[in-house]
Motif scaffolding. Structure first.
Motif, PDB file in Angstrom:
ATOM      1  N   ASP A   1       0.809  -1.213   0.000  1.00  0.00           N
ATOM      2  CA  ASP A   1       0.000   0.000   0.000  1.00  0.00           C
ATOM      3  C   ASP A   1       0.851   1.275   0.000  1.00  0.00           C
ATOM      4  O   ASP A   1       0.340   2.371   0.232  1.00  0.00           O
ATOM      5  CB  ASP A   1      -0.964   0.002   1.185  1.00  0.00           C
ATOM      6  N   ALA A   2       2.123   1.150  -0.302  1.00  0.00           N
ATOM      7  CA  ALA A   2       3.032   2.307  -0.296  1.00  0.00           C
ATOM      8  C   ALA A   2       2.635   3.314  -1.369  1.00  0.00           C
ATOM      9  O   ALA A   2       2.365   2.935  -2.506  1.00  0.00           O
ATOM     10  CB  ALA A   2       4.461   1.845  -0.520  1.00  0.00           C
ATOM     11  N   PRO A   3       2.597   4.597  -1.006  1.00  0.00           N
ATOM     12  CA  PRO A   3       2.298   5.625  -2.018  1.00  0.00           C
ATOM     13  C   PRO A   3       3.480   5.816  -2.973  1.00  0.00           C
ATOM     14  O   PRO A   3       4.607   5.397  -2.687  1.00  0.00           O
ATOM     15  CB  PRO A   3       2.044   6.881  -1.185  1.00  0.00           C
ATOM     16  N   ALA A   4       3.210   6.458  -4.078  1.00  0.00           N
ATOM     17  CA  ALA A   4       4.218   6.658  -5.123  1.00  0.00           C
ATOM     18  C   ALA A   4       5.469   7.353  -4.592  1.00  0.00           C
ATOM     19  O   ALA A   4       6.589   7.004  -4.986  1.00  0.00           O
ATOM     20  CB  ALA A   4       3.626   7.441  -6.284  1.00  0.00           C
ATOM     21  N   ILE A   5       5.315   8.305  -3.705  1.00  0.00           N
ATOM     22  CA  ILE A   5       6.478   9.044  -3.191  1.00  0.00           C
ATOM     23  C   ILE A   5       7.408   8.121  -2.395  1.00  0.00           C
ATOM     24  O   ILE A   5       8.629   8.267  -2.437  1.00  0.00           O
ATOM     25  CB  ILE A   5       6.052  10.280  -2.367  1.00  0.00           C
ATOM     26  N   VAL A   6       6.833   7.159  -1.677  1.00  0.00           N
ATOM     27  CA  VAL A   6       7.642   6.198  -0.919  1.00  0.00           C
ATOM     28  C   VAL A   6       8.355   5.252  -1.882  1.00  0.00           C
ATOM     29  O   VAL A   6       9.534   4.925  -1.686  1.00  0.00           O
ATOM     30  CB  VAL A   6       6.758   5.425   0.090  1.00  0.00           C
ATOM     31  N   ILE A   7       7.667   4.828  -2.924  1.00  0.00           N
ATOM     32  CA  ILE A   7       8.273   3.955  -3.934  1.00  0.00           C
ATOM     33  C   ILE A   7       9.446   4.667  -4.598  1.00  0.00           C
ATOM     34  O   ILE A   7      10.514   4.095  -4.770  1.00  0.00           O
ATOM     35  CB  ILE A   7       7.222   3.511  -4.966  1.00  0.00           C
ATOM     36  N   GLN A   8       9.241   5.929  -4.935  1.00  0.00           N
ATOM     37  CA  GLN A   8      10.300   6.711  -5.574  1.00  0.00           C
ATOM     38  C   GLN A   8      11.501   6.868  -4.643  1.00  0.00           C
ATOM     39  O   GLN A   8      12.652   6.679  -5.060  1.00  0.00           O
ATOM     40  CB  GLN A   8       9.759   8.074  -5.976  1.00  0.00           C
ATOM     41  N   ALA A   9      11.253   7.183  -3.388  1.00  0.00           N
ATOM     42  CA  ALA A   9      12.340   7.367  -2.423  1.00  0.00           C
ATOM     43  C   ALA A   9      13.087   6.054  -2.180  1.00  0.00           C
ATOM     44  O   ALA A   9      14.321   6.035  -2.090  1.00  0.00           O
ATOM     45  CB  ALA A   9      11.794   7.909  -1.110  1.00  0.00           C
ATOM     46  N   ALA A  10      12.349   4.955  -2.091  1.00  0.00           N
ATOM     47  CA  ALA A  10      12.972   3.652  -1.874  1.00  0.00           C
ATOM     48  C   ALA A  10      13.861   3.273  -3.049  1.00  0.00           C
ATOM     49  O   ALA A  10      14.987   2.797  -2.864  1.00  0.00           O
ATOM     50  CB  ALA A  10      11.909   2.585  -1.648  1.00  0.00           C
ATOM     51  N   CYS A  11      13.361   3.501  -4.262  1.00  0.00           N
ATOM     52  CA  CYS A  11      14.143   3.177  -5.450  1.00  0.00           C
ATOM     53  C   CYS A  11      15.426   4.010  -5.496  1.00  0.00           C
ATOM     54  O   CYS A  11      16.507   3.482  -5.740  1.00  0.00           O
ATOM     55  CB  CYS A  11      13.320   3.383  -6.715  1.00  0.00           C
ATOM     56  N   ARG A  12      15.299   5.290  -5.226  1.00  0.00           N
ATOM     57  CA  ARG A  12      16.469   6.170  -5.249  1.00  0.00           C
ATOM     58  C   ARG A  12      17.505   5.729  -4.219  1.00  0.00           C
ATOM     59  O   ARG A  12      18.698   5.650  -4.512  1.00  0.00           O
ATOM     60  CB  ARG A  12      16.044   7.613  -4.990  1.00  0.00           C
TER      61      ARG A  12
ATOM     62  N   LEU B   1      15.742  -3.133 -10.011  1.00  0.00           N
ATOM     63  CA  LEU B   1      15.126  -1.986  -9.349  1.00  0.00           C
ATOM     64  C   LEU B   1      14.340  -1.132 -10.343  1.00  0.00           C
ATOM     65  O   LEU B   1      13.225  -0.698 -10.055  1.00  0.00           O
ATOM     66  CB  LEU B   1      16.189  -1.135  -8.653  1.00  0.00           C
ATOM     67  N   ARG B   2      14.916  -0.890 -11.506  1.00  0.00           N
ATOM     68  CA  ARG B   2      14.258  -0.075 -12.526  1.00  0.00           C
ATOM     69  C   ARG B   2      12.969  -0.741 -13.012  1.00  0.00           C
ATOM     70  O   ARG B   2      11.954  -0.083 -13.181  1.00  0.00           O
ATOM     71  CB  ARG B   2      15.212   0.180 -13.699  1.00  0.00           C
ATOM     72  N   GLU B   3      13.017  -2.045 -13.223  1.00  0.00           N
ATOM     73  CA  GLU B   3      11.826  -2.774 -13.674  1.00  0.00           C
ATOM     74  C   GLU B   3      10.711  -2.672 -12.627  1.00  0.00           C
ATOM     75  O   GLU B   3       9.559  -2.398 -12.962  1.00  0.00           O
ATOM     76  CB  GLU B   3      12.175  -4.240 -13.935  1.00  0.00           C
ATOM     77  N   ALA B   4      11.060  -2.897 -11.371  1.00  0.00           N
ATOM     78  CA  ALA B   4      10.071  -2.804 -10.292  1.00  0.00           C
ATOM     79  C   ALA B   4       9.518  -1.384 -10.192  1.00  0.00           C
ATOM     80  O   ALA B   4       8.301  -1.192 -10.067  1.00  0.00           O
ATOM     81  CB  ALA B   4      10.709  -3.216  -8.964  1.00  0.00           C
ATOM     82  N   PHE B   5      10.394  -0.404 -10.271  1.00  0.00           N
ATOM     83  CA  PHE B   5       9.966   0.988 -10.197  1.00  0.00           C
ATOM     84  C   PHE B   5       9.016   1.335 -11.336  1.00  0.00           C
ATOM     85  O   PHE B   5       7.966   1.948 -11.118  1.00  0.00           O
ATOM     86  CB  PHE B   5      11.185   1.917 -10.229  1.00  0.00           C
TER      87      PHE B   5
END
Length: 80
Positions: A16-27, A52-56
């Motif tokens: 249920d992570a929001p997009a901003i958390v996904i972006q921060a985690a990937c970075r 990581l890029r594929e998941a992101f």
């Protein structure tokens, strides 16, 4: 039950992570797994970056994320 690594596992986020958390985690994971940190094992860093890029790419887009979540739900249903 067999555990399959999901894109959520790859990025170390909850479903249920929001997009901003996904972006921060990937970075953060991209920086942690930068090729400079894998001296002599650059291939490993490239593979991690690709994963990581594929998941992101899947999880950051609401439409592909919804499709992926539906697919995951079907897979979990079939395994039970």
């Amino acid at each position: 039950m067999l555990h399959v690594t999901t894109y959520y596992d790859t990025l170390k986020v909850t479903r249920d992570a929001p997009a901003i958390v996904i972006q921060a985690a990937c970075r953060a994971l991209m920086q942690l797994n930068h090729p400079d940190n894998f001296e002599g094992r650059e291939y490993e860093a490239v593979k991690i970056a690709e994963d990581l890029r594929e998941a992101f790419d899947v999880l950051i887009d609401p439409n592909t994320r919804a499709q992926y979540d539906n697919w995951l739900a079907k897979q979990m249903e079939q395994s039970n």
